[in-house]
Design an enzyme around this catalytic site. Structure first.
Site, PDB file in Angstrom:
ATOM      1  N   ILE A 282      -7.126  -0.194  -2.167  1.00 15.24           N
ATOM      2  CA  ILE A 282      -8.414  -0.671  -1.658  1.00 15.24           C
ATOM      3  C   ILE A 282      -9.101  -1.504  -2.742  1.00 15.24           C
ATOM      4  O   ILE A 282      -8.580  -1.680  -3.837  1.00 15.24           O
ATOM      5  CB  ILE A 282      -9.328   0.502  -1.229  1.00 15.24           C
ATOM      6  N   HIS A 283     -10.280  -2.014  -2.405  1.00 14.93           N
ATOM      7  CA  HIS A 283     -11.112  -2.767  -3.347  1.00 14.93           C
ATOM      8  C   HIS A 283     -10.311  -3.892  -4.002  1.00 14.93           C
ATOM      9  O   HIS A 283      -9.471  -4.524  -3.368  1.00 14.93           O
ATOM     10  CB  HIS A 283     -11.743  -1.829  -4.375  1.00 14.93           C
ATOM     11  N   GLU A 284     -10.567  -4.139  -5.283  1.00 12.10           N
ATOM     12  CA  GLU A 284      -9.920  -5.252  -5.971  1.00 12.10           C
ATOM     13  C   GLU A 284      -8.412  -5.087  -6.106  1.00 12.10           C
ATOM     14  O   GLU A 284      -7.697  -6.055  -6.355  1.00 12.10           O
ATOM     15  CB  GLU A 284     -10.530  -5.437  -7.366  1.00 12.10           C
TER      16      GLU A 284
END
EC number: 4.1.99.29
Length: 288
Positions: free
Chosen positions: A145-147
């Site tokens: 997830i995220h970066e």
């Protein structure tokens, strides 16, 4: 001035959307904001305990806290053709009961993953440790997830996009993938809650309107984990003009997520987004 505790994640999109408050670009005459940053699953569990006045949450958590927290319309992140990724080592064939690392029990991606892979053996890790867990063989696969979705080891490949699972579950209507937003404690006076949403909305809009300047400041202060090119890509995905104020299509998507979770037995009650928003029209009617 009343103190309002606000929690957000240390991820680039949350920092970007909240920075206008921390930098003093926007403020309130009646509220003082005290912020804390922590990973999203820690924030989800904190919301279950009612620790913060306002907090970033996974939308997948909200049906568990709706009686104590209302929804804000701002600082939202949706995926549209993209989102978390299920990754594995190249050349590996996953068995039905494969072991997988997820970023948290209450995340939206965990909800959708469990529906798609009911026999998988799930463990939970900080999202920053998931890639290494797959590489080391601790788990067979993991959801990034995220970066982390922007770049990962060349030894890994994408088994499935959570976006594709969402598309299969949502039905025929084209709806974005609800990932995260903000919730606010119902016990706050309504005027304070309305003011809080107003200031947070202004902060997200000012951040978006001054994207280049703010991005440069965040990079210079080492407040984000990515370089300038990845930051631009990431903000275009998760902190964009659709993050400022939830629109009707996003609300439909959120309602569909809640329906899916209820239909599959993850939620004990079927809730809708609209009755759980802060009634901002209250002030207008009171002043009329």
């Amino acid at each position: 001035m009343k103190n309002i505790s606000v929690a957000h994640s240390p991820d680039a999109d949350d920092i970007f959307m909240y920075s206008a408050i921390n930098l003093g670009w926007v403020g309130s005459e009646i509220l003082r904001f005290n912020s804390k940053a922590d990973d999203i699953e820690t924030l989800n569990k904190s919301a279950l305990r009612g620790e913060f006045d306002a907090s970033a949450i996974s939308f997948g958590l909200y049906p568990f806290i709706w009686q104590d927290y209302a929804l804000l319309r701002t600082a939202v992140s949706f995926g549209n053709g993209y989102g978390p990724k299920l990754i594995k080592k190249k050349g590996v064939n996953l068995k039905p009961n494969f072991k997988v690392a997820l970023s948290g029990e209450y995340t939206t991606n965990a909800l959708l993953f469990k529906i798609a892979y009911p026999n998988a053996r799930v463990i939970y890790k900080n999202f920053l440790d998931i890639e290494s867990a797959v590489l080391s063989g601790e788990v067979d696969a993991g959801v990034l997830i995220h970066e982390s979705i922007l770049e990962f080891s060349s030894e890994l490949c994408v088994e499935r996009e959570i976006w594709d699972i969402w598309c299969e579950l949502r039905g025929d209507e084209s709806l974005p993938l609800p990932l995260g937003g903000m919730a606010i404690r119902r016990s706050l006076p309504l005027t304070d809650a309305i003011e809080c949403e107003k200031i947070l909305t202004k902060a997200v809009k000012i951040a978006y309107d001054n994207k280049n300047l703010l991005s440069k400041m965040l990079l210079e202060r080492n407040l984000v984990r990515v370089d300038d090119k990845k930051l631009e890509i990431y903000l275009n995905l998760y902190a964009n003009d659709s993050s400022i104020n939830m629109d009707e299509t996003q609300i439909k998507a959120l309602n569909r997520l809640f329906e899916i979770g209820f239909e599959r037995g993850f939620y004990s009650a079927l809730i809708k987004a609209e009755p759980n928003f802060i009634p901002s029209e209250y002030l207008k009617s009171r002043m009329s």
